[in-house]
Design an enzyme around this catalytic site. Structure first.
Site: not given
Length: 182
Positions: A37, A52
């Site tokens: 998101t 990430h």
């Protein structure tokens, strides 16, 4: 124990919740999707997103959606497990778009309906933001409040709940409370 359909993982920043979510998802199915998101509005956030991605490795298909999380989940096929990381960024994105608390909680209810109807397991990551001081600014207070209300709704529906604190993950549901091995 049967495998859960909805796992909720919360905790503070850098508490270990995202890495635990990936570990947990790897035990729940071979066809894994990561629904991100976050948006890279600056170079530092872009670097975080790249870190990430590197941490996930190649065993997750990545989708990026900052606003329409329930719609993307509802359309998703060919997945055993989906990690949504993270709820608090999604709520922040909705607030910055101009959605008020009622609208955001309606989106959370839609998300819950979508999770309930999904043919795959969902691992949802969120930041615990309600344990600090009362924020100075109205927007920050609204963010804290709507996130807390969203957490309450999500926790009522979750099959499993974990909280990461100081790098230790505790399973809260199903009971009894248990330290998760790392």
């Amino acid at each position: 124990m049967t495998q859960p359909s909805f796992v909720l993982i919360g905790g503070g920043a850098r508490s270990g919740k995202s890495s635990f979510a990936l570990e947990r998802a790897r035990t729940l199915g071979e066809r894994r999707v990561f629904l991100a998101t976050a948006e890279a509005f600056d170079a530092e956030m872009g670097e975080r997103i790249e870190q990430h991605r590197a941490t996930r490795g190649g065993d997750f298909r990545t989708l990026e959606e900052p606003l329409e999380v329930p719609r993307v989940l509802a359309q998703l096929r060919d997945a055993d497990v989906v990690v949504v990381d993270c709820l608090t960024l999604w709520i922040s994105n909705l607030l910055l778009r101009g959605d008020d608390q009622a609208a955001i909680l309606a989106h959370v209810d839609t998300l819950l309906d979508t999770i309930a109807q999904a043919s795959f397991r969902v691992v949802l990551v969120s930041n615990e933001v309600g344990m600090g001081i009362v924020p100075e600014h109205a927007l920050a207070r609204t963010f804290r409040d709507v996130t807390g209300l969203a957490h309450q709704r999500l926790a009522r529906a979750a099959d499993e709940i974990h909280v990461a604190i100081l790098g230790v993950v505790l399973r809260l549901r199903p009971e009894p409370v248990q330290v998760q091995p790392r």
